[in-house]
Design an enzyme around this catalytic site. Sequence first.
Site, PDB file in Angstrom:
ATOM      1  N   LYS A 115      -9.144  -9.221   4.326  1.00  0.00           N
ATOM      2  CA  LYS A 115      -9.342  -9.714   2.961  1.00  0.00           C
ATOM      3  C   LYS A 115     -10.740 -10.268   2.762  1.00  0.00           C
ATOM      4  CE  LYS A 115      -4.524 -10.403   1.829  1.00  0.00           C
ATOM      5  NZ  LYS A 115      -3.390 -11.336   1.862  1.00  0.00           N
ATOM      6  N   LYS A 223       3.218   4.794   3.958  1.00  0.00           N
ATOM      7  CA  LYS A 223       4.361   4.175   3.314  1.00  0.00           C
ATOM      8  C   LYS A 223       4.034   3.710   1.903  1.00  0.00           C
ATOM      9  CE  LYS A 223       4.120  -0.578   4.692  1.00  0.00           C
ATOM     10  NZ  LYS A 223       4.649  -1.729   5.305  1.00  0.00           N
ATOM     11  N   LYS A 226       1.988  -1.434  -2.716  1.00  0.00           N
ATOM     12  CA  LYS A 226       1.362  -1.811  -3.979  1.00  0.00           C
ATOM     13  C   LYS A 226      -0.086  -1.382  -4.039  1.00  0.00           C
ATOM     14  CE  LYS A 226       3.166  -5.938  -4.350  1.00  0.00           C
ATOM     15  NZ  LYS A 226       3.549  -7.327  -4.589  1.00  0.00           N
TER      16      LYS A 226
END
Length: 358
Positions: A115, A223, A226
């Site tokens: 991040k 997979k 979001k």
Amino acid sequence: MSDKKEIILSGIRATGNLHLGNYFGALKKFVELQDKYDCNFFIADLHALTTNPDPDALHANVKSILAEYLAAGIDPEKATIFVQSDVPEISEMYLLLNMHVGIGELMRTTSFKDKARKCLGIKAPTEGDNDEAFEKEIIGADTNKRVNAGLLTYPTLMAVDILIQKATKVPVGKDQLQHLELTRRFARRFNSFYGVDFFPEPTDFDLSGGAPIKVPGLDGSGKMGKSEGNCIYLVDDPKTLRKKVMRAVTDEGPQGPNSPMSEPVANLFTLLELTSAPEVVTQFRQAYADCSIRYGDLKKQLAEDILNITTPIRERVADMLADEAYISRVVRDGAEKARARAAETLAEMRSIMGIRKF
Ligand code: TRP
């Protein structure tokens, strides 16, 4: 009596709608667990602030996830459902626990590095991790590109969520296992520093029952997620959902009888297995094996079977969203229960640390 049951806790960041991956990977299992365990499910709105600090979006996301939890069958009579920020004890304990957490170990956390790199606009190194360069980038970053301190202390906050409820079983995805490991380390460290047996060490709660549930996306590989932009959301309307499924990546068709399946097609079969009747799956497998399959038919079937699952949920979500009074009652009751236990843990923790009243 109920507090003899093992305490399960799981949280979800308030950053958007829930998708089929969330449903099969977590929600559906949560619904089964709520009869057997002391279940606590919460919306991590404080965690969402580390990356999505938009006030209106945050509130809307908290509300929609609550509605989705309830619509999917989480029952506030059985499980405790609450919003993280409704439990101020969490914020206080976060400050206290941070005194026993090293910035080095936080900076080495994978999720932090990912991040932080995103914030700074730097790529992950292809080989070997160069911590020194990374640290320099962070310390030297100008204030416009800052990596906020909340991002660094994300694992502390998550550990607090768990430890303040003295939860012992924490169902999380693979990407969260490192945070859980840190939680155990912090619990051990606290206990040994103060010579107490206070925090239990939580373990991962494997929801898969042996066979891992991997819900693939519609883009051919990997997979559903979001951030991957390959999701079917529980609240997708039928038109949107059908369009998404019809556009899913496939291949040019089986290359001969019983030929191996490409990943995109195998993924569609995985989705079919999750949502369709076994006979339907067998019939399409047969058609693939004898080369008579038409992917259009497979997708049509898949879309309808997914809709069979999501339609009642979507309709209940709409009802919930329209009933603000109900949602607010649920979270008020949930917060009351979560706070009772949190307050007890915090009071004892303060006392152990020497913060005592005169
Ligand atoms: N970090 C988790 C995620 O992104 C969400 C979370 C926050 C959580 N606190 C938690 C999960 C406590 C389990 C327990 O998925």
